[in-house]
Scaffold this motif. Structure first.
Motif, PDB file in Angstrom:
ATOM      1  N   GLN A  20     -61.057  32.688  16.562  1.00 50.50           N
ATOM      2  CA  GLN A  20     -60.532  33.971  16.122  1.00 50.50           C
ATOM      3  C   GLN A  20     -60.188  34.023  14.634  1.00 50.50           C
ATOM      4  O   GLN A  20     -60.511  34.970  13.964  1.00 50.50           O
ATOM      5  N   ASN A  21     -59.524  33.013  14.107  1.00 49.07           N
ATOM      6  CA  ASN A  21     -59.083  33.056  12.711  1.00 49.07           C
ATOM      7  C   ASN A  21     -59.906  32.163  11.800  1.00 49.07           C
ATOM      8  O   ASN A  21     -59.454  31.784  10.730  1.00 49.07           O
ATOM      9  N   GLN A  22     -61.101  31.828  12.214  1.00 52.04           N
ATOM     10  CA  GLN A  22     -61.966  30.970  11.417  1.00 52.04           C
ATOM     11  C   GLN A  22     -63.269  31.697  11.128  1.00 52.04           C
ATOM     12  O   GLN A  22     -63.732  32.497  11.939  1.00 52.04           O
ATOM     13  N   PRO A  23     -63.867  31.398   9.973  1.00 53.73           N
ATOM     14  CA  PRO A  23     -65.139  32.062   9.662  1.00 53.73           C
ATOM     15  C   PRO A  23     -66.276  31.540  10.538  1.00 53.73           C
ATOM     16  O   PRO A  23     -66.289  30.378  10.936  1.00 53.73           O
ATOM     17  N   SER A  24     -67.172  32.430  10.856  1.00 55.07           N
ATOM     18  CA  SER A  24     -68.403  32.069  11.553  1.00 55.07           C
ATOM     19  C   SER A  24     -69.474  31.887  10.494  1.00 55.07           C
ATOM     20  O   SER A  24     -69.277  32.239   9.336  1.00 55.07           O
ATOM     21  N   VAL A  25     -70.618  31.360  10.893  1.00 57.24           N
ATOM     22  CA  VAL A  25     -71.697  31.189   9.923  1.00 57.24           C
ATOM     23  C   VAL A  25     -72.988  31.773  10.498  1.00 57.24           C
ATOM     24  O   VAL A  25     -73.362  31.511  11.629  1.00 57.24           O
ATOM     25  N   LEU A  26     -73.605  32.612   9.694  1.00 59.22           N
ATOM     26  CA  LEU A  26     -74.914  33.172   9.990  1.00 59.22           C
ATOM     27  C   LEU A  26     -75.906  32.349   9.180  1.00 59.22           C
ATOM     28  O   LEU A  26     -75.767  32.243   7.960  1.00 59.22           O
ATOM     29  N   VAL A  27     -76.872  31.750   9.850  1.00 60.92           N
ATOM     30  CA  VAL A  27     -77.837  30.904   9.160  1.00 60.92           C
ATOM     31  C   VAL A  27     -79.175  31.632   9.127  1.00 60.92           C
ATOM     32  O   VAL A  27     -79.772  31.919  10.171  1.00 60.92           O
ATOM     33  N   LEU A  28     -79.616  31.949   7.912  1.00 64.29           N
ATOM     34  CA  LEU A  28     -80.890  32.626   7.697  1.00 64.29           C
ATOM     35  C   LEU A  28     -81.923  31.608   7.248  1.00 64.29           C
ATOM     36  O   LEU A  28     -81.589  30.625   6.587  1.00 64.29           O
ATOM     37  N   GLN A  29     -83.174  31.871   7.594  1.00 63.39           N
ATOM     38  CA  GLN A  29     -84.266  30.980   7.203  1.00 63.39           C
ATOM     39  C   GLN A  29     -85.414  31.833   6.680  1.00 63.39           C
ATOM     40  O   GLN A  29     -85.773  32.840   7.292  1.00 63.39           O
ATOM     41  N   PRO A  30     -85.986  31.451   5.544  1.00 60.30           N
ATOM     42  CA  PRO A  30     -87.154  32.186   5.053  1.00 60.30           C
ATOM     43  C   PRO A  30     -88.323  32.071   6.028  1.00 60.30           C
ATOM     44  O   PRO A  30     -88.509  31.037   6.662  1.00 60.30           O
ATOM     45  N   VAL A  31     -89.054  33.150   6.148  1.00 59.25           N
ATOM     46  CA  VAL A  31     -90.291  33.137   6.918  1.00 59.25           C
ATOM     47  C   VAL A  31     -91.372  32.773   5.904  1.00 59.25           C
ATOM     48  O   VAL A  31     -91.891  33.632   5.213  1.00 59.25           O
ATOM     49  N   GLU A  32     -91.622  31.490   5.763  1.00 61.88           N
ATOM     50  CA  GLU A  32     -92.544  31.042   4.729  1.00 61.88           C
ATOM     51  C   GLU A  32     -93.356  29.859   5.216  1.00 61.88           C
ATOM     52  O   GLU A  32     -92.989  29.200   6.172  1.00 61.88           O
ATOM     53  N   GLU A  33     -94.451  29.643   4.532  1.00 60.57           N
ATOM     54  CA  GLU A  33     -95.264  28.474   4.820  1.00 60.57           C
ATOM     55  C   GLU A  33     -94.504  27.250   4.331  1.00 60.57           C
ATOM     56  O   GLU A  33     -94.167  27.154   3.154  1.00 60.57           O
ATOM     57  N   THR A  34     -94.196  26.339   5.235  1.00 60.69           N
ATOM     58  CA  THR A  34     -93.512  25.113   4.842  1.00 60.69           C
ATOM     59  C   THR A  34     -94.215  23.938   5.484  1.00 60.69           C
ATOM     60  O   THR A  34     -94.839  24.081   6.540  1.00 60.69           O
ATOM     61  N   GLY A  37     -91.948  20.465   9.889  1.00 63.08           N
ATOM     62  CA  GLY A  37     -90.661  19.822  10.023  1.00 63.08           C
ATOM     63  C   GLY A  37     -89.672  20.083   8.906  1.00 63.08           C
ATOM     64  O   GLY A  37     -88.569  19.562   8.932  1.00 63.08           O
ATOM     65  N   LYS A  38     -90.052  20.895   7.915  1.00 63.49           N
ATOM     66  CA  LYS A  38     -89.146  21.166   6.793  1.00 63.49           C
ATOM     67  C   LYS A  38     -88.924  22.670   6.664  1.00 63.49           C
ATOM     68  O   LYS A  38     -89.818  23.462   6.927  1.00 63.49           O
ATOM     69  N   ALA A  39     -87.738  23.016   6.238  1.00 59.86           N
ATOM     70  CA  ALA A  39     -87.412  24.428   6.010  1.00 59.86           C
ATOM     71  C   ALA A  39     -86.220  24.495   5.062  1.00 59.86           C
ATOM     72  O   ALA A  39     -85.566  23.491   4.801  1.00 59.86           O
ATOM     73  N   ARG A  40     -85.974  25.687   4.572  1.00 56.93           N
ATOM     74  CA  ARG A  40     -84.765  25.944   3.801  1.00 56.93           C
ATOM     75  C   ARG A  40     -83.905  26.879   4.636  1.00 56.93           C
ATOM     76  O   ARG A  40     -84.423  27.718   5.371  1.00 56.93           O
ATOM     77  N   ILE A  41     -82.590  26.729   4.511  1.00 56.71           N
ATOM     78  CA  ILE A  41     -81.676  27.617   5.222  1.00 56.71           C
ATOM     79  C   ILE A  41     -80.680  28.205   4.229  1.00 56.71           C
ATOM     80  O   ILE A  41     -80.398  27.611   3.194  1.00 56.71           O
ATOM     81  N   VAL A  42     -80.188  29.385   4.570  1.00 52.81           N
ATOM     82  CA  VAL A  42     -79.169  30.052   3.773  1.00 52.81           C
ATOM     83  C   VAL A  42     -78.001  30.354   4.703  1.00 52.81           C
ATOM     84  O   VAL A  42     -78.088  31.246   5.545  1.00 52.81           O
ATOM     85  N   PRO A  43     -76.902  29.573   4.580  1.00 55.00           N
ATOM     86  CA  PRO A  43     -75.726  29.860   5.407  1.00 55.00           C
ATOM     87  C   PRO A  43     -74.851  30.930   4.754  1.00 55.00           C
ATOM     88  O   PRO A  43     -74.594  30.887   3.553  1.00 55.00           O
ATOM     89  N   ILE A  44     -74.451  31.905   5.544  1.00 57.18           N
ATOM     90  CA  ILE A  44     -73.559  32.960   5.054  1.00 57.18           C
ATOM     91  C   ILE A  44     -72.319  32.956   5.941  1.00 57.18           C
ATOM     92  O   ILE A  44     -72.416  33.142   7.157  1.00 57.18           O
ATOM     93  N   TRP A  45     -71.176  32.739   5.324  1.00 54.96           N
ATOM     94  CA  TRP A  45     -69.913  32.709   6.050  1.00 54.96           C
ATOM     95  C   TRP A  45     -69.445  34.136   6.273  1.00 54.96           C
ATOM     96  O   TRP A  45     -69.379  34.928   5.334  1.00 54.96           O
ATOM     97  N   ILE A  46     -69.137  34.460   7.531  1.00 58.68           N
ATOM     98  CA  ILE A  46     -68.724  35.816   7.883  1.00 58.68           C
ATOM     99  C   ILE A  46     -67.501  35.755   8.795  1.00 58.68           C
ATOM    100  O   ILE A  46     -67.229  34.733   9.417  1.00 58.68           O
ATOM    101  N   GLY A  47     -66.793  36.845   8.875  1.00 60.20           N
ATOM    102  CA  GLY A  47     -65.615  36.926   9.727  1.00 60.20           C
ATOM    103  C   GLY A  47     -65.994  37.128  11.190  1.00 60.20           C
ATOM    104  O   GLY A  47     -67.147  37.399  11.522  1.00 60.20           O
ATOM    105  N   PRO A  48     -65.004  37.027  12.090  1.00 68.02           N
ATOM    106  CA  PRO A  48     -65.277  37.151  13.527  1.00 68.02           C
ATOM    107  C   PRO A  48     -65.798  38.532  13.935  1.00 68.02           C
ATOM    108  O   PRO A  48     -66.665  38.627  14.800  1.00 68.02           O
ATOM    109  N   THR A  49     -65.300  39.582  13.315  1.00 70.81           N
ATOM    110  CA  THR A  49     -65.773  40.929  13.650  1.00 70.81           C
ATOM    111  C   THR A  49     -67.233  41.104  13.245  1.00 70.81           C
ATOM    112  O   THR A  49     -68.036  41.646  14.014  1.00 70.81           O
ATOM    113  N   GLU A  50     -67.570  40.630  12.050  1.00 64.32           N
ATOM    114  CA  GLU A  50     -68.950  40.718  11.566  1.00 64.32           C
ATOM    115  C   GLU A  50     -69.885  39.878  12.442  1.00 64.32           C
ATOM    116  O   GLU A  50     -71.001  40.297  12.769  1.00 64.32           O
TER     117      GLU A  50
END
Length: 176
Positions: A20-34, A37-50
Motif C-alpha cells: 500500500q505505501n510502497q512504489p510499484s514498478v512498471l517495466v517497459l521493454q523496447p520492441v526491437e531486434e535484439t 537472450g538480451k534486451a533493454r528494460i525501462v523501469p518506471i516507479w509508480i504509486g499504488p493507484t497508478e
C-alpha cells in the motif's frame, strides 16, 4: 513530440505491484531486434493507484461504473477523438515525462501527461507506446534472458529481483 527524434516502440514487460505505501514498478521493454537472450528494460516507479489503473488496463477489467480513465476515454469518444499514441519524451533522474497524442478530425493533439496516466489510457485503446531513442539510451538497463522464452521460474526470479531493489539503487530520485 520532438521533431526529428527517433521513436522506439515499447511494450509492457511486467508490472510489479508493491504494498500500500510502497512504489510499484512498471517495466517497459523496447520492441526491437535484439540478439537472442538480451534486451533493454525501462523501469518506471509508480504509486499504488497508478499501478492498479495500469493493471486493470492490462487485464481488460471493466466495472459497472466507469473509473477515471474510462470516463476520460468516454469523453474523448464523444468529442470524436481517440488516443493515437503515448510517447515518453524525457527524464530527469528517475522521473519520466510523457505526451499523450490524440487524434481528432485528421489532426494530432499533444497533451502533457504523467507516463502512468498516458500508458493507462493508451493500453485501454490499444494505442502504441513509444519512447524517444535518446531517453531509452539514457534510462534503460540491460536484461539477459537465459533462453528464447522466459519460464515461469525466470519471471519469478525477475520479480524477486525487482522486489528487492529500490528507487535509490538507481541514483538520485525525486519524489513520485
Amino acid at each position: 513530440m520532438t521533431k526529428g527524434q527517433s521513436m522506439v516502440p515499447l511494450k509492457v514487460l511486467t508490472l510489479v505491484v508493491a504494498g500500500q505505501n510502497q512504489p510499484s514498478v512498471l517495466v517497459l521493454q523496447p520492441v526491437e531486434e535484439t540478439p537472442a537472450g538480451k534486451a533493454r528494460i525501462v523501469p518506471i516507479w509508480i504509486g499504488p493507484t497508478e499501478a492498479a489503473q495500469i493493471g486493470m488496463a492490462l487485464e481488460h477489467v471493466k466495472f459497472a461504473r466507469p473509473m477515471t480513465h474510462d470516463l476520460m476515454l468516454d469523453a474523448l469518444t464523444n468529442l470524436d477523438a481517440r488516443v493515437d499514441s503515448m510517447v515518453i519524451y524525457g527524464s530527469k533522474g528517475q522521473m519520466f515525462f510523457a505526451h499523450l497524442i490524440l487524434s481528432q478530425g485528421g489532426r494530432l493533439i499533444t497533451l502533457d501527461a504523467r507516463p502512468s496516466d498516458a500508458i493507462a489510457l493508451a493500453l485501454r485503446q490499444d494505442a502504441p507506446l513509444y519512447i524517444e531513442e535518446v531517453v531509452l539510451d539514457a534510462s534503460s538497463f540491460p536484461f539477459l534472458f537465459k533462453g528464447e522464452k522466459q519460464t515461469e521460474e525466470e519471471l519469478a526470479a525477475f520479480k524477486t529481483f525487482l522486489d528487492h531493489i529500490s528507487p535509490e539503487d538507481f541514483g538520485d530520485i525525486e519524489q513520485l
